[in-house]
Enzyme design. Structure first.
Site, PDB file in Angstrom:
ATOM      1  N   ASP A 220      -8.639  11.314  -9.456  1.00 36.65           N
ATOM      2  CA  ASP A 220      -9.654  11.045 -10.478  1.00 36.65           C
ATOM      3  C   ASP A 220      -9.323   9.862 -11.382  1.00 36.65           C
ATOM      4  O   ASP A 220     -10.193   9.096 -11.737  1.00 36.65           O
ATOM      5  CB  ASP A 220      -9.844  12.290 -11.340  1.00 36.65           C
ATOM      6  CG  ASP A 220     -11.313  12.639 -11.531  1.00 36.65           C
ATOM      7  OD1 ASP A 220     -12.144  12.060 -10.827  1.00 36.65           O
ATOM      8  OD2 ASP A 220     -11.605  13.485 -12.379  1.00 36.65           O
TER       9      ASP A 220
ATOM     10  N   CYS B 170     -28.372  12.355   4.124  1.00 37.37           N
ATOM     11  CA  CYS B 170     -29.360  13.156   3.382  1.00 37.37           C
ATOM     12  C   CYS B 170     -30.741  13.129   4.013  1.00 37.37           C
ATOM     13  O   CYS B 170     -31.616  13.915   3.601  1.00 37.37           O
ATOM     14  CB  CYS B 170     -29.468  12.643   1.944  1.00 37.37           C
ATOM     15  SG  CYS B 170     -27.978  12.834   0.946  1.00 37.37           S
TER      16      CYS B 170
ATOM     17  N   CYS C 256     -32.835  15.743 -11.387  1.00 32.76           N
ATOM     18  CA  CYS C 256     -31.921  15.255 -12.432  1.00 32.76           C
ATOM     19  C   CYS C 256     -32.607  15.330 -13.792  1.00 32.76           C
ATOM     20  O   CYS C 256     -33.659  14.716 -14.001  1.00 32.76           O
ATOM     21  CB  CYS C 256     -31.483  13.826 -12.143  1.00 32.76           C
ATOM     22  SG  CYS C 256     -30.356  13.153 -13.385  1.00 32.76           S
TER      23      CYS C 256
END
Length: 604
Positions: free
Chosen positions: A146, A200, A210
């Site tokens: 990260d 996708c 969203c």
């Protein structure tokens, strides 16, 4: 034991055998999937990162040097391979507690359930590094989770962990997107794995769902609008975002919850990620009284704790407002009047105006009479206006407020919507647009880093520590508070004189500034800033002395807050404020910056 050596002399089959041995050992190392890729530069990624930065989409948490993000590197060797790992985490909670009137709860995103994943993945990768070095003692390996320079999603995609989805997650064919990612760089030339070809298709469920429109396109995220990012910030938030946050305390899972690729996927084989329901769905009101020690004891093991308690407490205030919890009015009133943090006081004003009632109105009126912070005063005024006109405004908790049925287990429970009449009362101008008062800006590279200089036609009005694209959200909030209708416009000419004089200052050629300033602040703040302006080069005052000079010797806390809110540092030299006995005190640009400025002035 493999007695392999790194370098071209070793046969490819030996490295392939070692690779398969590593993959087979993954589960006992605590790793669910391991992929291998060449350490070639991520050429196509560079332009995408540059476009994201130039559009102001970056969060500011990323490695600022794009070259480091696209060029794998080893400190003591030449990189030959990348190793990507994935560790799956749960998406479901057993018997989650429910919010009830008077006992409403917040929610942490699934990535913050259980033990901090950074620690878990580092432990797993340390085991992997030891496993490899037992077989190749001379191997050079560096690992990161990260916080490394490389883009973990790009590494994972190249290494065959999964494909890069429209919601900007990596989706594994087996685990879905409920995975944590880590990567290692090594000089061992492992044969690469084949990337996943699945994608996708035509699905856009994540983009459509969203809450804030942060997914501006397939695989394109404007982090400045992402609820996951916003819940981790420490400042004020626009009403638009507060309404959309609902009861989220940290992070947001919406784009993953609605993804068909995640349907039915839940991974509970890592006990360290099992959620404690009272930690990940905590009661909101007790959070407002939690001390640092209790916060650390309760949340310290979670990745949600990395920003401290302030963002979580602010988000708890937002959630109480969104729940319209009347039982929270006494506690929110206490926060509004007594909390030392302006962000929490201003947010409490907003929450009280959402709840409404005579007690809320009384609290806002009493707080306005004693408040000194400009941002909080602005929010108090808007709260009062909302309460006075509440009978004519639509209720923003009605309308398109239903929660996706797949979210009810652990996503925001509070119905929210973007009620335009109400949002406009708190956000007088759009983030971008062609109208409004121009605020000109330019960037200046200095020995203390990049500064963003801002001016109106009346004069220099703001200096911010950091590049414009990093500080854009803060600058927009400042402009909305003090200017109202505005637009930012890059203009080197308008800032040329300020840039010239600052360069002269940093080179030791200038000790005073001769610039037209436009100071935006409350009358109290303007008094404090005038005293700061009168502190001579190389001299210092304490904040107690400043309080005395403005005739308010007991207003030391308010003076400290005004000093911290100085919008034109260096020019208005708040770095010349010291503690008792000359001790360093906090500075808006950080103590290291303050030390540099003071050292510069004492050398001259």
């Amino acid at each position: 034991m493999t007695s392999a050596r790194t370098g071209a002399g070793q046969s490819v089959s030996a490295w392939e055998m070692l690779k398969q041995e590593i993959k087979a050992a993954g589960p006992e190392l605590g790793i669910d999937d391991i992929g291998f890729a060449a350490a070639d530069p991520f050429i196509s990624l560079k332009s995408l990162l540059e476009q994201s930065r130039d559009k102001g989409y970056a969060s500011g948490f990323e490695e600022p040097d794009i070259e480091k993000r696209v060029h794998p590197a080893l400190q003591d060797g030449e990189p030959a391979s990348l190793i990507a790992i994935a560790v799956a985490y749960p998406s479901k909670m057993v018997n989650p507690p429910k919010s009830e009137p008077g006992a409403y709860r917040g929610i942490l995103a699934r990535s913050a359930w259980g033990q901090d994943y950074h620690q878990v993945l580092r432990t797993a990768m340390d085991k992997l590094v030891n496993f490899i070095r037992e077989r190749v003692p001379e191997a050079i390996i560096e690992s990161m989770v990260d916080t490394g320079a490389l883009v973990d999603r790009a590494v994972s995609q190249r290494a065959g962990i999964g494909f890069s989805a429209k919601n900007c997650s990596i989706i594994s064919p087996k685990f879905g997107s409920w995975i944590f990612l880590g990567e290692l760089v090594t000089n061992i030339p492992f044969p690469p794995d084949t990337p996943v070809t699945e994608d996708c298709g035509e699905c856009t469920k994540c983009i459509d769902a969203c809450p804030t429109g942060a997914l501006v396109g397939p695989g394109q995220l404007n982090a400045q609008r992402c609820i996951s990012f916003l819940t981790q910030t420490k400042g004020f938030l626009d009403e638009e975002f507060m309404l959309k946050i609902g009861n989220r305390l940290y992070g947001c899972d919406t784009c993953q919850i609605v993804c068909p690729k995640n349907r039915g996927k839940n991974w509970d084989h890592h006990p360290e990620f099992h959620p404690d329901p009272e930690v990940v769905k905590p009661l909101l009101l007790p959070l407002l009284d939690i001390g640092n020690r209790e916060f650390k004891e309760r949340f310290g093991q979670s990745s949600a704790a990395w920003r401290g308690k302030k963002p979580i407490q602010r988000n708890a205030v937002i959630a109480l407002g969104n729940f319209k919890d009347k039982s929270a009015v006494p506690k929110l009133t206490q926060v509004l009047k007594r909390d030392p943090r302006p962000e929490l006081r201003g947010t409490a004003a907003w929450a009280l105006s959402r709840i409404g009632g005579e007690d809320a109105m009384r609290a806002i009126g009493e707080a306005a009479a004693i408040e000194q912070d400009g941002n909080v005063l602005s929010m108090l005024q808007k709260a009062k206006e909302r309460l006075l006109s509440s009978e004519t405004l639509p209720d923003p908790s009605q309308g398109n407020a239903s929660v996706n049925k797949d979210e009810k287990n652990s996503e925001s429970e509070q119905p929210v919507s973007s009620s335009k009449p109400e949002a406009a009362a708190w956000k007088p101008s759009a983030v971008t647009g062609l109208h409004g008062k121009p605020v000109y800006y330019d960037e200046l590279l200095t020995p203390i880093g990049t500064l963003t200089l801002c001016a109106t036609d009346e004069g220099l009005c703001h200096i911010n520590f950091g590049a414009y694209h990093v500080r854009e959200a803060y600058l927009q909030q400042w402009a909305r508070t003090w200017i109202g209708e505005y637009r930012y416009e890059k203009n080197e000419e308008k800032l040329s004189e300020a840039a010239t004089q600052l360069r002269q200052y940093f080179s030791g050629e200038r000790k005073t500034f001769d610039l037209q300033l436009k100071r935006y602040g409350t009358p109290f703040q303007l008094q404090v800033w005038q005293v700061l302006s009168d502190i001579s080069y190389g001299e210092a005052l304490t904040h107690e002395q400043v309080a005395e000079k403005i005739g308010r010797p007991k207003a030391v806390r308010a003076v400290l807050d005004a000093i911290h809110k100085n919008p034109i540092p260096i020019i208005i030299p708040c770095h010349r404020i010291s503690g008792k006995d000359g001790a360093l005190v906090s500075y808006v640009g950080g103590l290291q910056t303050k030390e540099h400025l003071l050292a510069l002035e004492h050398q001259s």
